[in-house]
Every structure is written in structure tokens, then in C-alpha cells.
Design an enzyme around this catalytic site. Structure first.
Site, PDB file in Angstrom:
ATOM      1  N   PRO A   1       0.770  -1.248  -0.190  1.00  0.00           N
ATOM      2  CA  PRO A   1       0.076   0.075  -0.032  1.00  0.00           C
ATOM      3  C   PRO A   1       0.930   1.377  -0.213  1.00  0.00           C
ATOM      4  O   PRO A   1       0.827   1.962   1.073  1.00  0.00           O
ATOM      5  CB  PRO A   1      -1.018  -0.145   1.377  1.00  0.00           C
ATOM      6  CG  PRO A   1      -0.016  -0.844   2.315  1.00  0.00           C
ATOM      7  CD  PRO A   1       0.784  -1.838   1.214  1.00  0.00           C
ATOM      8  N   CYS A   2       1.357   1.571  -0.942  1.00  0.00           N
ATOM      9  CA  CYS A   2       2.269   2.724  -1.329  1.00  0.00           C
ATOM     10  C   CYS A   2       1.279   3.915  -1.095  1.00  0.00           C
ATOM     11  O   CYS A   2       1.655   4.998  -0.822  1.00  0.00           O
ATOM     12  CB  CYS A   2       3.297   2.667  -2.488  1.00  0.00           C
ATOM     13  SG  CYS A   2       2.286   2.418  -4.013  1.00  0.00           S
ATOM     14  N   HIS A   3      -0.009   3.862  -1.268  1.00  0.00           N
ATOM     15  CA  HIS A   3      -0.788   4.924  -1.318  1.00  0.00           C
ATOM     16  C   HIS A   3      -0.940   5.483  -0.033  1.00  0.00           C
ATOM     17  O   HIS A   3      -1.545   6.748   0.084  1.00  0.00           O
ATOM     18  CB  HIS A   3      -2.161   4.695  -1.947  1.00  0.00           C
ATOM     19  CG  HIS A   3      -2.749   3.573  -1.161  1.00  0.00           C
ATOM     20  ND1 HIS A   3      -2.556   2.057  -1.392  1.00  0.00           N
ATOM     21  CD2 HIS A   3      -3.814   3.437  -0.432  1.00  0.00           C
ATOM     22  CE1 HIS A   3      -3.487   1.304  -0.466  1.00  0.00           C
ATOM     23  NE2 HIS A   3      -4.206   2.165   0.059  1.00  0.00           N
TER      24      HIS A   3
END
Length: 158
Positions: free
Chosen positions: A123-125
Site C-alpha cells: 500500500p504505497c498509497h
């Protein structure tokens, strides 16, 4: 990569291409349109599509599908820490750099974050600017904002 198969999932923020080998997922990328899935996908690809569909339905908070990210030791350390960011939470690039033991490497952490090829599952968001601003996302800031709002909404309903 040998024996890589791809399947597609239409989501509220656009279609995703999901690629995997028999050993694990290698990529989740935003595409402009869904393509034709490869025949006989490995079980982990089928699992990834199912888990992503559950995520977008608000029924999955963590992924269990095997992953096979390709990167340097530093990049994989950053991606491992990304996976540890809880659903519905965010972490600043500065805090992420400290979490991987490189507090002065904020830009390098940002670059590693940007090299993540397994969007959403890794989850780089969930990484934001120190001031809370939404900065840098390969899928576009609008998708990052949607994902963060979606997760906050799901968490508010729990």
C-alpha cells in the site's frame, strides 16, 4: 519473467492488471482498459484477483496472497514496511525513512515507494507528505485520494 500470467479486475478507480508467477504476485498496475486474461492462471493470480475484489467491496483489510516484488535490498525493505502500515492509516515519508532505519534518506524512500510495482497490495498509497499532503502516486493523486477516502470510510463503518 518466466511463466508470468496476467488477469484484469475492473475497480471503482479503473481497471487493474495483475501479474503473477506460480511463486507470487509480481505486479498490480493501473491500465486504461482491461485486457483478455491469460489462460490457466497460477493459483496465486486467482487468489490476488479475489482478494482485490474483496478489498474494493470493503471486506478485506489485509492481503494474504504471496508476493514476489523485484527490487534492491533497500527497496524491498521499504516495501516490507509499507505492508505493515495498517489499513486506513497513513505514514509520512519521513516516518517511513525512520522506520527502515534510514531517517535521512527521505528522498530515497520516496523513490523506492515510487518503484513499487504491486500497487494496493503493497500500500504505497498510504504514504503522505510530512504536512499531511497527498504527494506522488504512480496511479495519480486522484486515485491515491480515492483509496485513502475509501479506507477511511470502511474503517468508519467498523
Amino acid at each position: 519473467m518466466p511463466d508470468t500470467a496476467t488477469a484484469y479486475l475492473v475497480t471503482p478507480i479503473g481497471p487493474l492488471a495483475v501479474s503473477a508467477t506460480p511463486a507470487g504476485v509480481t505486479a498490480v498496475t493501473f491500465v486504461t482498459q482491461a485486457g483478455r486474461p491469460d489462460p490457466d492462471p497460477p493459483p496465486c493470480l486467482t487468489q490476488a484477483i479475489a482478494e482485490l475484489a474483496e478489498y474494493f467491496a470493503g471486506r478485506r483489510l489485509a492481503f494474504t496472497v504471496p508476493l514476489l516484488p523485484q527490487g534492491t535490498a533497500f527497496q524491498t525493505a521499504v516495501w516490507s514496511r509499507l505492508i505493515a502500515i495498517p489499513y486506513g492509516r497513513t505514514l509520512s515519508y519521513r516516518d517511513l525513512a525512520a522506520a527502515v532505519g534510514r531517517p535521512r534518506a527521505v528522498r530515497a524512500v520516496g523513490a523506492a515507494n515510487g518503484r513499487n510495482s504491486i500497487n494496493i497490495i503493497i500500500p504505497c498509497h498510504r504514504v503522505i507528505g510530512a504536512d499531511g499532503s497527498l504527494t506522488g502516486y504512480g496511479g495519480g493523486i486522484d486515485k491515491k485520494a480515492w483509496l485513502l477516502d475509501f479506507e477511511a470510510t470502511v474503517m468508519g463503518g467498523r
